[in-house]
Design a protein around this motif. Structure first.
Motif, mmCIF file in Angstrom:
data_model
loop_
_atom_site.group_PDB
_atom_site.id
_atom_site.type_symbol
_atom_site.label_atom_id
_atom_site.label_comp_id
_atom_site.label_asym_id
_atom_site.label_seq_id
_atom_site.Cartn_x
_atom_site.Cartn_y
_atom_site.Cartn_z
ATOM 1 N N ASN A 235 15.193 -34.659 12.348
ATOM 2 C CA ASN A 235 14.341 -35.442 13.236
ATOM 3 C C ASN A 235 14.945 -35.534 14.641
ATOM 4 O O ASN A 235 14.240 -35.397 15.640
ATOM 5 N N HIS A 236 16.241 -35.730 14.730
ATOM 6 C CA HIS A 236 16.916 -35.813 16.022
ATOM 7 C C HIS A 236 16.748 -34.515 16.812
ATOM 8 O O HIS A 236 16.471 -34.542 18.016
ATOM 9 N N GLN A 237 16.894 -33.374 16.144
ATOM 10 C CA GLN A 237 16.710 -32.076 16.817
ATOM 11 C C GLN A 237 15.279 -31.930 17.324
ATOM 12 O O GLN A 237 15.047 -31.441 18.429
ATOM 13 N N LEU A 238 14.327 -32.344 16.525
ATOM 14 C CA LEU A 238 12.923 -32.235 16.925
ATOM 15 C C LEU A 238 12.622 -33.112 18.141
ATOM 16 O O LEU A 238 11.937 -32.679 19.072
ATOM 17 N N LEU A 239 13.130 -34.320 18.136
ATOM 18 C CA LEU A 239 12.880 -35.233 19.249
ATOM 19 C C LEU A 239 13.504 -34.727 20.551
ATOM 20 O O LEU A 239 12.977 -34.975 21.633
ATOM 21 N N ARG A 240 14.589 -34.005 20.453
ATOM 22 C CA ARG A 240 15.234 -33.434 21.647
ATOM 23 C C ARG A 240 14.428 -32.276 22.235
ATOM 24 O O ARG A 240 14.573 -31.955 23.410
ATOM 25 N N ALA A 241 13.567 -31.671 21.442
ATOM 26 C CA ALA A 241 12.827 -30.486 21.901
ATOM 27 C C ALA A 241 11.903 -30.792 23.064
ATOM 28 O O ALA A 241 11.730 -29.968 23.954
ATOM 29 N N GLU B 70 11.469 -34.210 25.056
ATOM 30 C CA GLU B 70 11.700 -35.636 25.276
ATOM 31 C C GLU B 70 10.698 -36.269 26.239
ATOM 32 O O GLU B 70 10.457 -37.467 26.181
ATOM 33 N N ALA B 71 10.099 -35.469 27.107
ATOM 34 C CA ALA B 71 9.180 -36.024 28.106
ATOM 35 C C ALA B 71 7.808 -36.360 27.522
ATOM 36 O O ALA B 71 7.059 -37.123 28.109
ATOM 37 N N LEU B 72 7.491 -35.800 26.382
ATOM 38 C CA LEU B 72 6.184 -36.013 25.779
ATOM 39 C C LEU B 72 6.287 -37.088 24.696
ATOM 40 O O LEU B 72 7.239 -37.110 23.922
ATOM 41 N N LYS B 73 5.314 -37.963 24.653
ATOM 42 C CA LYS B 73 5.277 -39.014 23.632
ATOM 43 C C LYS B 73 5.200 -38.344 22.260
ATOM 44 O O LYS B 73 4.412 -37.426 22.050
ATOM 45 N N SER B 74 6.028 -38.806 21.325
ATOM 46 C CA SER B 74 6.028 -38.183 20.006
ATOM 47 C C SER B 74 6.177 -39.230 18.904
ATOM 48 O O SER B 74 6.604 -40.354 19.136
ATOM 49 N N LYS B 75 5.805 -38.789 17.728
ATOM 50 C CA LYS B 75 5.890 -39.612 16.518
ATOM 51 C C LYS B 75 6.352 -38.706 15.396
ATOM 52 O O LYS B 75 5.992 -37.530 15.352
ATOM 53 N N THR B 76 7.136 -39.246 14.481
ATOM 54 C CA THR B 76 7.578 -38.469 13.331
ATOM 55 C C THR B 76 7.073 -39.123 12.053
ATOM 56 O O THR B 76 7.243 -40.320 11.855
ATOM 57 N N ASN B 77 6.446 -38.311 11.213
ATOM 58 C CA ASN B 77 6.068 -38.731 9.859
ATOM 59 C C ASN B 77 6.997 -38.009 8.899
ATOM 60 O O ASN B 77 7.148 -36.791 8.984
ATOM 61 N N LYS B 78 7.622 -38.755 7.999
ATOM 62 C CA LYS B 78 8.529 -38.154 7.021
ATOM 63 C C LYS B 78 7.962 -38.363 5.629
ATOM 64 O O LYS B 78 7.551 -39.470 5.289
ATOM 65 N N TYR B 79 7.950 -37.289 4.865
ATOM 66 C CA TYR B 79 7.409 -37.329 3.513
ATOM 67 C C TYR B 79 8.448 -36.754 2.558
ATOM 68 O O TYR B 79 9.068 -35.732 2.840
ATOM 69 N N LEU B 80 8.618 -37.396 1.415
ATOM 70 C CA LEU B 80 9.491 -36.864 0.362
ATOM 71 C C LEU B 80 8.613 -36.327 -0.755
ATOM 72 O O LEU B 80 7.647 -36.959 -1.146
ATOM 73 N N LEU B 81 8.978 -35.150 -1.259
ATOM 74 C CA LEU B 81 8.170 -34.561 -2.321
ATOM 75 C C LEU B 81 9.000 -33.620 -3.179
ATOM 76 O O LEU B 81 10.130 -33.295 -2.851
ATOM 77 N N GLU B 82 8.416 -33.235 -4.280
ATOM 78 C CA GLU B 82 8.996 -32.203 -5.133
ATOM 79 C C GLU B 82 8.292 -30.906 -4.781
ATOM 80 O O GLU B 82 7.067 -30.842 -4.845
ATOM 81 N N TYR B 83 9.047 -29.908 -4.438
ATOM 82 C CA TYR B 83 8.428 -28.683 -3.942
ATOM 83 C C TYR B 83 8.359 -27.566 -4.972
ATOM 84 O O TYR B 83 7.945 -26.460 -4.668
ATOM 85 N N LYS B 84 8.683 -27.815 -6.199
ATOM 86 C CA LYS B 84 8.758 -26.758 -7.209
ATOM 87 C C LYS B 84 7.460 -25.961 -7.343
ATOM 88 O O LYS B 84 7.478 -24.776 -7.578
ATOM 89 N N ASN B 85 6.337 -26.619 -7.190
ATOM 90 C CA ASN B 85 5.052 -25.936 -7.366
ATOM 91 C C ASN B 85 4.464 -25.414 -6.064
ATOM 92 O O ASN B 85 3.337 -24.953 -6.034
ATOM 93 N N LEU B 86 5.222 -25.478 -5.003
ATOM 94 C CA LEU B 86 4.735 -25.072 -3.691
ATOM 95 C C LEU B 86 5.185 -23.644 -3.390
ATOM 96 O O LEU B 86 6.363 -23.328 -3.505
ATOM 97 N N ASP B 87 4.253 -22.782 -3.038
ATOM 98 C CA ASP B 87 4.572 -21.389 -2.713
ATOM 99 C C ASP B 87 4.753 -21.260 -1.205
ATOM 100 O O ASP B 87 3.792 -21.207 -0.448
ATOM 101 N N LEU B 88 6.009 -21.228 -0.746
ATOM 102 C CA LEU B 88 6.292 -21.155 0.687
ATOM 103 C C LEU B 88 5.995 -19.787 1.280
ATOM 104 O O LEU B 88 5.973 -19.637 2.495
ATOM 105 N N ASP B 89 5.773 -18.798 0.451
ATOM 106 C CA ASP B 89 5.448 -17.474 0.964
ATOM 107 C C ASP B 89 4.009 -17.410 1.458
ATOM 108 O O ASP B 89 3.642 -16.512 2.197
ATOM 109 N N LYS B 90 3.199 -18.348 1.038
ATOM 110 C CA LYS B 90 1.817 -18.388 1.508
ATOM 111 C C LYS B 90 1.797 -18.942 2.924
ATOM 112 O O LYS B 90 2.519 -19.873 3.257
ATOM 113 N N ALA B 91 0.978 -18.360 3.783
ATOM 114 C CA ALA B 91 0.913 -18.766 5.182
ATOM 115 C C ALA B 91 0.357 -20.176 5.361
ATOM 116 O O ALA B 91 0.613 -20.819 6.356
ATOM 117 N N ASN B 92 -0.366 -20.674 4.385
ATOM 118 C CA ASN B 92 -1.012 -21.983 4.542
ATOM 119 C C ASN B 92 -0.332 -23.073 3.718
ATOM 120 O O ASN B 92 -0.980 -23.966 3.210
#
Length: 136
Positions: A91-97, A99-121
Motif C-alpha cells: 500500500n505504501h508503494q502504491l500511495l507513493r506512485a 501523491e498529488a492525486l486523491k487516492s483511496k485503498t481498499n484491502k481484501y483478504l481472500l483464499e486464492y486457490k480457486n482463482l486462475d491468475l493466467d486468465k486476463a480477467n
C-alpha cells in the motif's frame, strides 16, 4: 483603460474554462493488485516484484487520459495468510506512485486457490465475489 478590463475578462474566461474542464473529471481510476500466499504481486495482469511496483504503477497511471480521472482507487486483494505488514508495504508503494492525486485503498483478504491468475480477467472474477473491504 480598456485594456485592463479586457485582460481581466480573458483571465476570467480561461480560469472558468479550466475549472469547468477539471470539474467534469469525476471518475476514479481503479488499480487492481493481487498478492498470493507466496508474496507474488500482480499489478493488473503483470507480475511484478516489490522493487518494481512503484515504477510500474506510475507507468500504468501515466498512460491514462489527463482529464478523465480525478482520483485513484487501489484495490489490494491479498491472501488471508499474509502478514498485515507486507500488505501495508505494498500500500505504501502504491500511495507513493501518485501523491498529488486523491487516492483511496481498499484491502481484501481472500483464499486464492480457486482463482486462475493466467486468465486476463482475474479482476472481474474477484469482483464477482462481492467482498467487503478490511477496515483499518
Amino acid at each position: 483603460m480598456l485594456i485592463k478590463p479586457i485582460k481581466f475578462k480573458i483571465i476570467t474566461f480561461f480560469f472558468s474554462f479550466f475549472v469547468s474542464i477539471f470539474a467534469t473529471a469525476q471518475e476514479a481510476f481503479e488499480v487492481n493488485i493481487f498478492v498470493d500466499a507466496e508474496k507474488n504481486i500482480y499489478l493488473e495482469e503483470q507480475k511484478v516484484s516489490m522493487s518494481e511496483l512503484l515504477k510500474e504503477t506510475k507507468a500504468l497511471i501515466y498512460k491514462q487520459p489527463a482529464l478523465k480521472y480525478d482520483r485513484l482507487i487501489y484495490n489490494i486483494y491479498a491472501d488471508k495468510n499474509l502478514k498485515h505488514g507486507f500488505v501495508m508495504d505494498i500500500n505504501h508503494q502504491l500511495l507513493r506512485a501518485m501523491e498529488a492525486l486523491k487516492s483511496k485503498t481498499n484491502k481484501y483478504l481472500l483464499e486464492y486457490k480457486n482463482l486462475d491468475l493466467d486468465k486476463a480477467n482475474w479482476q472481474l472474477e474477484i469482483k464477482s465475489l462481492k467482498l467487503d473491504a478490511i477496515k483499518d
